[in-house]
Design an enzyme around this catalytic site. Sequence first.
Site, mmCIF file in Angstrom:
data_model
loop_
_atom_site.group_PDB
_atom_site.id
_atom_site.type_symbol
_atom_site.label_atom_id
_atom_site.label_comp_id
_atom_site.label_asym_id
_atom_site.label_seq_id
_atom_site.Cartn_x
_atom_site.Cartn_y
_atom_site.Cartn_z
ATOM 1 N N ASP A 1 0.996 -1.392 0.093
ATOM 2 C CA ASP A 1 0.060 -0.059 -0.199
ATOM 3 C C ASP A 1 0.883 0.958 -0.101
ATOM 4 O O ASP A 1 0.508 2.068 -0.912
ATOM 5 C CB ASP A 1 -1.048 0.349 1.319
ATOM 6 C CG ASP A 1 -1.978 -1.112 1.061
ATOM 7 O OD1 ASP A 1 -1.709 -2.355 0.760
ATOM 8 O OD2 ASP A 1 -2.937 -1.200 1.847
ATOM 9 N N SER B 1 -9.542 1.353 3.502
ATOM 10 C CA SER B 1 -8.745 0.182 2.666
ATOM 11 C C SER B 1 -9.297 0.347 1.277
ATOM 12 O O SER B 1 -10.547 0.979 0.655
ATOM 13 C CB SER B 1 -8.985 -0.686 3.528
ATOM 14 O OG SER B 1 -8.120 -1.340 2.703
#
Length: 616
Positions: free
Chosen positions: A123, A517
């Site tokens: 990420d 997320s």
Amino acid sequence: MPKYRSATTTHGRNMAGARALWRATGMTDDDFGKPIIAVVNSFTQFVPGHVHLRDLGKLVAEQIEASGGVAKEFNTIAVDDGIAMGHGGMLYSLPSRELIADSVEYMVNAHCADAMVCISNCDKITPGMLMASLRLNIPVIFVSGGPMEAGKTKLSDQIIKLDLVDAMIQGADPKVSDAQSDQVERSACPTCGSCSGMFTANSMNCLTEALGLSQPGNGSLLATHADREQLFLSAGTRIVELTKRYYEQDDASALPRNIANKAAFENAMTLDIAMGGSTNTVLHLLAAAQEAEIDFTMSDIDKLSRKVPQLCKVAPSTPKYHMEDVHRAGGVLGILGELDRAGLLNREVKNILGLTLPQSLEQYDIMLTKDDAVKSMFRAGPAGIRTTKAFSQNCRWDTLDDDRAEGCIRSLEHAYSQEGGLAVLYGNFAENGCIVKTAGVDDSILKFTGPAKVYESQDDAVEAILGGKVVAGDVVVIRYEGPKGGPGMQEMLYPTTFLKSMGLGKACALITDGRFSGGTSGLSIGHVSPEAASGGNIAIIEDGDLIEIDIPNRGIQLQLSDQEIAARREAQDARGDKAWTPKDRQREVSYALRAYATLATSADKGAVRDKSKLGG
């Protein structure tokens, strides 16, 4: 003609000490004068997306040296957002992006490296390395670890695909048995690689390919597949070619800022909207654009979101497709091909191979290519064997998914929606905008009005959701979770997941100045800017206030008069040094995080540092 940066440390009698140290790393007389190329790895045993990268840096380094360069490897940190989720560890995730960018700058500039190969995957690692690459503006190639295979298990006599989010939802659903929850947990994440849906990691790796900084197939080819090894081998060869093009042929087109220019950023964002990528990509593209000194803002994203259709739908927006299915349908260039045929892309951009967009599509779009090797690469599929090893299998689909009417990737005529997968909303408590992943929003709640339930932290919101205090029709507001207010802009995957677990996934909205997320779906609106800690009106919302959300018309509104808003702002200012801070929140914040918060900007600026506070 540009001079090799590394010559600063390898040439001249006064650099005898530096050369002595280089010799101690294994360099010889023959190496002085060759380009020194940094292999920026991110191997760690903490993160499944990076657990298989230990030997891949060596693989790239060997190719660099075989091609006439000198390779020097170093590592960055890597935070696993899924493991850091739901506790204080998530405060550190976004700030780690800045640390990664800085650490790459520190190492490369301290040692005067000439170019880089960035081995990223998850990420914050890909965005951090991307920011550093555009900041340094030396030749670079990205090659990521690749996506995880989708999990699979048998439930109710049916084989279903799974991912991390399914394990979280099942684990929090009181109606699910312990045995089923355990079964899903053990099946959800079967291999090394970045989580198998169109979550943040895979979204960013796709966007890096669209920016032109990685090779075709990099965004979608599975971590476990043998074909992925070729991406690492060719990265080592091609970075030497790219480096020599710049330093020996004075070809500035080899530099990342000339590849990832504004037209390329627009193409990348167009791809993101079309594939329903993670909302975090907005944050990271805005940050990367600032490093590249490109004028690319929320306004540009808003304009694109109004004209780009959704051509691809992947988990978490649907359980049917994961990254392995995107790859089978042609990967990034498959989506770009459909966007190009729809007239939605800038065609003059080039990639690290020196190919224009039309040239790339002719060679790598499965709908156009005549190259059997390319078609074979896109048939690379999963093996269904638990492993942490890269390149460990060579399974292939029997056929490609070239069904543009009902397949994973659609043509414009058969789009999932004529509205793209991301949208920017504006209103009286999001004056600078906020982001929603429309790909994950059910059509029944594209317009939604409800009373606010306000929480000063993610923890309080989770407790209320699981405690039954949030009911159908509510708008959950979680504030003081922005870059400055958190600090660190936590992901709100647990609140959105638990809303689903409680049967409220299509009955409630969630609004926050934090972020989500890539695994989030539902009516989840994040990045509210300005954030509460920066004086944003999200800080003055009270329980029971009506909030109207209108995604089709890109609006979000607190149903209060201007006079009432002004009065509440005055009351907030009257709190003195407590103004624009959360009430009664107990949270320990380390000095490292306080330092981050001191310079952090709101999400509409990419949550980058406020350069004005640094004299920049």
